[in-house]
Structure formats: structure tokens, C-alpha cells
Design a protein around this motif. Structure first.
Motif, short mmCIF file in Angstrom:
data_model
loop_
_atom_site.label_atom_id
_atom_site.label_comp_id
_atom_site.label_asym_id
_atom_site.label_seq_id
_atom_site.Cartn_x
_atom_site.Cartn_y
_atom_site.Cartn_z
N LEU A 39 -30.23 -19.26 22.82
CA LEU A 39 -30.57 -19.38 21.16
C LEU A 39 -30.90 -21.05 21.26
O LEU A 39 -31.55 -21.53 20.15
N ASP A 40 -30.25 -21.79 21.88
CA ASP A 40 -30.06 -23.28 21.77
C ASP A 40 -31.54 -23.96 22.09
O ASP A 40 -31.86 -23.94 23.32
N ASP A 41 -31.94 -24.52 21.09
CA ASP A 41 -33.20 -25.11 21.25
C ASP A 41 -33.07 -26.72 20.81
O ASP A 41 -33.99 -27.38 20.44
N SER A 42 -31.80 -27.30 20.59
CA SER A 42 -31.80 -28.33 19.87
C SER A 42 -31.77 -29.58 21.00
O SER A 42 -31.85 -30.85 20.62
N SER A 144 -40.60 -14.08 23.96
CA SER A 144 -40.55 -12.61 23.52
C SER A 144 -39.26 -12.29 23.20
O SER A 144 -38.82 -11.34 22.04
N LEU A 145 -38.25 -12.70 23.74
CA LEU A 145 -36.61 -12.29 23.74
C LEU A 145 -36.12 -12.82 22.36
O LEU A 145 -35.04 -12.23 22.13
N ILE A 146 -36.88 -13.59 21.73
CA ILE A 146 -36.52 -13.87 20.10
C ILE A 146 -36.50 -12.89 19.50
O ILE A 146 -35.59 -12.53 18.33
N HIS A 147 -37.14 -11.85 19.68
CA HIS A 147 -37.36 -10.61 19.06
C HIS A 147 -35.88 -9.79 19.19
O HIS A 147 -35.21 -9.47 17.97
N ASP A 148 -35.48 -9.69 20.43
CA ASP A 148 -34.14 -9.17 20.45
C ASP A 148 -33.23 -9.93 19.91
O ASP A 148 -32.14 -9.37 19.27
N LEU A 149 -33.05 -11.23 20.17
CA LEU A 149 -31.98 -11.93 19.63
C LEU A 149 -31.94 -12.14 18.27
O LEU A 149 -30.93 -12.54 17.45
N CYS A 150 -33.03 -12.06 17.59
CA CYS A 150 -32.95 -12.49 16.01
C CYS A 150 -33.63 -11.61 15.24
O CYS A 150 -33.48 -11.42 14.03
#
Length: 333
Positions: A39-42, A144-150
């Protein structure tokens, strides 16, 4: 849609029950530190340091001076000290063991989704992975995995969760001989099979025209004998693969509606099929029926492909050109 219906479609929930009619899969619970990494995009895009000295991009040129610029902890000036390299040794070793157990190559997915949108970044251009580093590269690069994560529960009417309590990594045995034209999405409404769609809608496969009736009987029988009474939801979809020896393997389960693509149907048609107690099997029956799908800048369900539309005319022209090529002397026609 309810949270419990979404939860049933997580691979760690359905696979143990359907293991005998699915493809071989090993599942690992992910440590929260690895979830945070995904999740880290910093900061800059960095892959974990492999304890097995495996590299997801073996042909890249390493520049230690440039990499050191990114390994800085909080602080300023002379007080800043190099941070510890990111590493997940325990998870990596478990995954390495699983990959070896599954024949040396796997494709990964999280609770619901696979990182299909990041296949382009791998050395093979596919989801085939032979190391932890390759898996981390695909997962870290996927939108697309952002769907699962968030966002997995965003369409639930009784939403109380923002994410599942735990995330899992499923490693599925890689079969190089699988043919995309033999994958199908099945739509279940009121515990009845109301529709079957070719899953790869961006291609016309002439051989499917001859196999359609036999495939319909095969998949309907598989649903009646293996799925109908063993999956608790009333409404859902499931994806299958039909083998050359007339067996059916479950690939995935998905909720009804929401983020699940209806492919060659729309959801209203499928609900009408339930009311009419009918089941319809759809395949791409000509070059004109090909859908742009996810290979275009926007999903195909945002495009007008109806008769007389621009896309309809485009496909007609393409089909006419194909037929002319087939009839030309150079083609032996």
C-alpha cells in the motif's frame, strides 16, 4: 450484496471445499508489514531485498550509488543514516518452498484478485513467477489489487468493513498449456445457472462454434453435481476451465454484480434469464462480436458496440477484410 457474500468469494474461503475440482494452490497468510509495503506509495518504487539472491529483473543494470540515494531514514544533513533494506525473509522462504512444491512456476493472487494489469512488467509478459521477487514485483506494480486492499466491500449494502481482517497470497500452479478460449464465466441467480459466457471476449475462436453445445452440457452438469449445493450464496459467478478430456476445473468465484464483469451479457439480461427460468450460453461467434475489453483505453462496457455504432462498423470492416484475405490467390483461396 452483503459482506458475507463477498467474503465467500475469497480464495482462502472457497478453495479448501473445492480443492478436488480446482487447480493446485497453496495459500499463505500475509504479514501486515507486507500489506503495508503493497500500500505504500510515499516513496520510490523499491523491491524487497531477496534473502535468496533472486532478482525479479535479472537483466537490469544496478547502480549502487543511485540506490543509496533512496535508503535514507528520517533526519537531515549529516544526521541522516541509511535505513535498513526492506526484506521479508520468513515469507520469502515459505513462498520459495511452495513454488518448488508446485513444480517451479506459479501465478499469484490475493484474496480476490490477480495482478493481471501488471503482467507487462514481468520478464515473460505473463503472471508466471518462479521467485518471491517476481511475485513482489507484480503485486507492487498492480493497480487492480487496490480493489482487494481498499475497496472490496464498497458495494455492500451492509458495509461495516473497509478491508478484510487478513490478506492471503494464493500461489496457483502454472500450466503453460492452458488455452484462453476454454475459460468460461458462469452466472448463478437464485442458485440456478442462468448464463455462461466466454471469458476471453477480445478474440474470436472459430473452434468454439463446433464445441458450444457439448460445452454447455458439460458445464451445466458440473454445476449441478459440484457447485449448486456446495456454495452457500444465492447469487454469484464462478469461472471454470474445460479440459481436453471433458473435465471442468474451477478457477475462481466472484460476487454477483458490482466489480464483476458480465462479459458478453449485461446484468439486466441475466436477471431476465432467471425470471424466464432459462439459461443462455454466449460465445464470440464472429470477428464482429469481438469486444475491445481491457486492451483498450477504457473498459468495453463503456463502449457502444450496438448495430450501426462506430465499433460495429469497425468490426464489420475488419471481418470483410479478413474474408477478402482468405479468398485472395496468395492465401490459396
Amino acid at each position: 450484496m452483503k459482506e458475507e457474500e463477498v467474503n465467500r468469494c475469497q480464495i482462502q474461503e472457497w478453495y479448501p471445499k473445492f480443492k478436488s475440482v480446482s487447480i493446485r494452490t497453496l495459500i499463505h497468510e500475509l504479514p501486515e508489514s507486507f500489506v503495508e509495503y503493497l500500500l505504500d506509495d510515499s516513496g520510490p518504487f523499491l523491491l524487497p531485498v531477496s534473502v535468496s539472491n533472486e532478482d525479479a529483473l535479472p537483466n537490469r543494470v544496478h547502480n549502487p550509488y543511485e540506490e543509496e540515494d533512496f535508503q535514507v531514514s528520517e533526519g537531515s544533513g549529516d544526521e541522516a543514516e541509511p535505513s535498513s533494506p526492506l526484506s521479508f525473509p520468513e515469507l520469502e522462504l515459505k513462498i520459495k518452498e511452495s513454488i518448488e512444491s508446485l513444480g517451479g512456476a506459479v501465478f499469484p493472487k490475493l484474496n480476490w484478485s490477480a495482478p493481471k494489469d501488471s503482467a507487462w512488467i514481468s520478464t515473460s509478459g505473463t503472471l508466471r513467477c518462479t521467485s518471491f521477487s517476481e511475485i513482489a514485483l507484480l503485486l507492487r506494480s498492480s493497480d487492480s489489487l487496490i480493489h482487494d486492499l481498499c475497496h472490496a466491500y464498497d458495494s455492500c449494502g451492509d458495509k461495516t468493513l473497509s478491508r478484510p481482517q487478513s490478506f492471503f497470497l494464493a500461489l496457483r500452479k502454472w500450466y503453460p498449456s492452458l488455452r484462453p478460449e476454454m475459460e468460461f464465466r458462469c452466472f448463478v441467480r437464485g442458485q440456478s445457472l442462468v448464463g455462461i459466457s466466454q471469458r476471453e471476449v477480445t478474440t474470436f475462436y472459430p473452434a468454439l462454434l463446433e464445441k458450444k453445445n457439448d460445452l454447455e452440457v458439460l458445464i451445466q452438469g458440473f454445476f449441478d453435481n459440484n457447485v449448486r449445493h456446495n456454495f452457500e450464496s444465492e447469487n454469484y459467478t464462478f469461472d471454470v476451465y474445460a479440459t481436453n478430456d471433458k473435465r471442468v476445473k474451477i478457477l475462481d468465484f466472484n460476487p454477483w454484480g458490482a466489480f464483476t464483469l458480465p462479459l458478453l451479457f449485461n446484468w439486466e439480461e441475466l436477471e431476465q434469464n432467471e425470471e424466464a427460468n432459462g439459461m443462455e450460453f454466449r460465445i464470440v461467434e464472429s470477428q464482429c462480436g469481438v469486444r475491445p475489453g481491457l486492451k483498450t483505453a477504457v473498459p468495453y462496457d463503456y463502449l457502444d458496440t450496438s448495430q450501426g455504432s462506430g465499433w460495429d462498423q469497425f468490426f464489420r470492416n475488419a471481418d470483410e477484410e479478413l474474408q477478402q484475405q482468405i479468398r485472395s490467390p496468395e492465401a490459396g483461396g
